[in-house]
Design a protein around this motif. Sequence first.
Motif, PDB file in Angstrom:
ATOM      1  N   ASN A   1      46.770  32.709  41.271  1.00 55.23           N
ATOM      2  CA  ASN A   1      45.728  33.468  41.937  1.00 55.23           C
ATOM      3  C   ASN A   1      44.691  32.544  42.579  1.00 55.23           C
ATOM      4  OD1 ASN A   1      44.574  35.980  42.673  1.00 55.23           O
ATOM      5  ND2 ASN A   1      43.061  35.775  41.042  1.00 55.23           N
TER       6      ASN A   1
ATOM      7  N   VAL B   1      43.937  32.346  46.570  1.00 54.77           N
ATOM      8  CA  VAL B   1      42.579  32.601  47.071  1.00 54.77           C
ATOM      9  C   VAL B   1      42.115  31.437  47.937  1.00 54.77           C
ATOM     10  CG1 VAL B   1      40.165  32.838  46.397  1.00 54.77           C
ATOM     11  CG2 VAL B   1      41.923  34.146  45.198  1.00 54.77           C
TER      12      VAL B   1
ATOM     13  N   THR C   1      44.459  31.488  51.270  1.00 53.19           N
ATOM     14  CA  THR C   1      44.365  32.598  52.218  1.00 53.19           C
ATOM     15  C   THR C   1      42.932  33.046  52.493  1.00 53.19           C
ATOM     16  OG1 THR C   1      44.521  34.305  50.499  1.00 53.19           O
ATOM     17  CG2 THR C   1      46.591  33.421  51.375  1.00 53.19           C
ATOM     18  N   GLY C   2      42.024  32.721  51.596  1.00 52.01           N
ATOM     19  CA  GLY C   2      40.661  33.192  51.753  1.00 52.01           C
ATOM     20  C   GLY C   2      40.439  34.591  51.232  1.00 52.01           C
ATOM     21  N   ASP C   3      41.491  35.244  50.719  1.00 53.44           N
ATOM     22  CA  ASP C   3      41.375  36.588  50.160  1.00 53.44           C
ATOM     23  C   ASP C   3      40.824  36.481  48.741  1.00 53.44           C
ATOM     24  OD1 ASP C   3      41.589  39.120  49.171  1.00 53.44           O
ATOM     25  OD2 ASP C   3      43.702  39.400  49.660  1.00 53.44           O
ATOM     26  N   PRO C   4      39.590  36.917  48.483  1.00 49.74           N
ATOM     27  CA  PRO C   4      38.989  36.731  47.160  1.00 49.74           C
ATOM     28  C   PRO C   4      39.672  37.521  46.058  1.00 49.74           C
ATOM     29  CG  PRO C   4      37.610  38.149  48.518  1.00 49.74           C
ATOM     30  CD  PRO C   4      38.695  37.605  49.415  1.00 49.74           C
ATOM     31  N   ALA C   5      40.506  38.476  46.416  1.00 45.94           N
ATOM     32  CA  ALA C   5      41.205  39.268  45.407  1.00 45.94           C
ATOM     33  C   ALA C   5      42.609  38.739  45.119  1.00 45.94           C
ATOM     34  CB  ALA C   5      41.299  40.721  45.847  1.00 45.94           C
ATOM     35  N   GLY C   6      43.047  37.713  45.846  1.00 46.74           N
ATOM     36  CA  GLY C   6      44.384  37.185  45.638  1.00 46.74           C
ATOM     37  C   GLY C   6      45.443  37.964  46.399  1.00 46.74           C
ATOM     38  N   GLY C   7      45.273  39.291  46.498  1.00 47.92           N
ATOM     39  CA  GLY C   7      46.189  40.108  47.288  1.00 47.92           C
ATOM     40  C   GLY C   7      47.466  40.456  46.564  1.00 47.92           C
TER      41      GLY C   7
ATOM     42  N   TRP D   1      49.910  37.732  45.158  1.00 45.23           N
ATOM     43  CA  TRP D   1      49.711  37.173  43.816  1.00 45.23           C
ATOM     44  C   TRP D   1      50.477  37.979  42.776  1.00 45.23           C
ATOM     45  CZ3 TRP D   1      46.847  39.915  39.957  1.00 45.23           C
ATOM     46  CH2 TRP D   1      46.845  39.261  38.716  1.00 45.23           C
TER      47      TRP D   1
ATOM     48  N   ASP E   1      32.110  26.916  47.797  1.00 47.65           N
ATOM     49  CA  ASP E   1      33.165  27.440  48.677  1.00 47.65           C
ATOM     50  C   ASP E   1      33.805  26.360  49.551  1.00 47.65           C
ATOM     51  OD1 ASP E   1      32.916  30.002  47.704  1.00 47.65           O
ATOM     52  OD2 ASP E   1      31.510  30.646  49.264  1.00 47.65           O
TER      53      ASP E   1
ATOM     54  N   TYR F   1      37.682  26.623  50.335  1.00 43.11           N
ATOM     55  CA  TYR F   1      38.258  27.400  51.434  1.00 43.11           C
ATOM     56  C   TYR F   1      38.558  26.534  52.659  1.00 43.11           C
ATOM     57  CZ  TYR F   1      37.025  31.745  49.014  1.00 43.11           C
ATOM     58  OH  TYR F   1      36.933  32.779  48.107  1.00 43.11           O
TER      59      TYR F   1
END
Length: 407
Positions: free
Chosen positions: A237, A241, A244-250, A253, A343, A346
């Motif tokens: 995860n 994160v 991809t920059g997606d804080p939820a993992g998506g 994951w 950050d 990222y």
Amino acid sequence: MLKGGSGRQWAMAAVVLVALGVLLPFGWDHTGADLKVYRVGGLALLQDPLHLYDVHPVGISLPFTYPVFAAVVMIPAALLPWAVTYGASIAVSLVALAMIWAIGLRSFPVRPKFAVLLALFAASILLEPVRETLSYGQINLILCALILYDALDLKHRGRGIGIGIAAGIKLTPLVFLGFLLVTKQYKMFARASAAFAGTVALGFLITPDTSWRYWTSLITDTGRIGALAYTGNQSWNGFLVRLTGDPAGGPIWLAVAVLTGLAGLYLARTLWLAGQRLAAVSVTGLISLLCSPVSWSHHWVWMLPMGIALVSAVHGRRRVIVGAGWYAAFALAPIWWPPYSGDHEYDWNFWQQIPGNSYIWLGLGAAVFLWFGVRRDRLANAEVPKTISGTGRGDGRRASNHSLYTE
């Protein structure tokens, strides 16, 4: 009574243990931050259990995040003076570290000399997951030692209870229930499940509203744990994160975690049936690290038994090379080489992603190494009945493997 030589050895070990316990706190900056959170949890359970998950120590933004049972376990830490609590946590963790080495080296082909064991114990404190666990006042070494003892000591009658209690304190050991199922250790699975259920029931008995809140809401709230992109989060995860920059993992994951869990349990089962029990348990610990939404670097104390399993899987001088390379990687801790915090993760380029996620790559490399090793041994053993036809030794080997299912 201990003989003279043995007495001197244990006296030397005690001196090393005391010296480390006294000197270690001067070598880090974390000053038991996580232990302070544990203490607040234990104190809140005594004074105001409805707000267990709302309080946090002065100067620390992180609240208590574990099940109610974990707060019960932390009550003694809340009642003792801070200096005593922190010193005791270091001492108990050092004992757990010694236990991990002692349990792990039972499977080692050659019994190391006592001086070598003492040197390994002292040097292992330089490993980043170990020193971070000690400095934060974390419980990772204790839980690792408890699970190793429970899984590998086949003689004690209560096998499984330790795993259930560990899962009741920190949920990630629940993966070992899957391990017990795939290795057909059904009695142990039943005891582990009952012990875990008991910890949950105790939480509801003490504070039902708070327990309900935890199990229905807070258990999935990863925002309470810390910044997922932080380089210290060495899980799939965390990697996704950062990538991809997606804080939820998506959803990626979740798919990767499921595939990792299935493949990992298959490998663990294969290793267990091949008699490589330490490797099997270590791989299961690796699954928990990779698949958890958050696996801070200090959770990676499972690299200790994994290293022993890797060294045991090779022969001759290669043992020194494999062992030195494995443990040196965790002593150098490349995850902290790229820019981190604020950050910065990222913005990592391709080359920074390599050291920044190095614990993940090391874990995968270890799993692949063990897989090819056990596959090679299976292919070699498959040739044995052809060369010793009629001796019955092939059937004996299969019977021996089958016996690994039993307790």
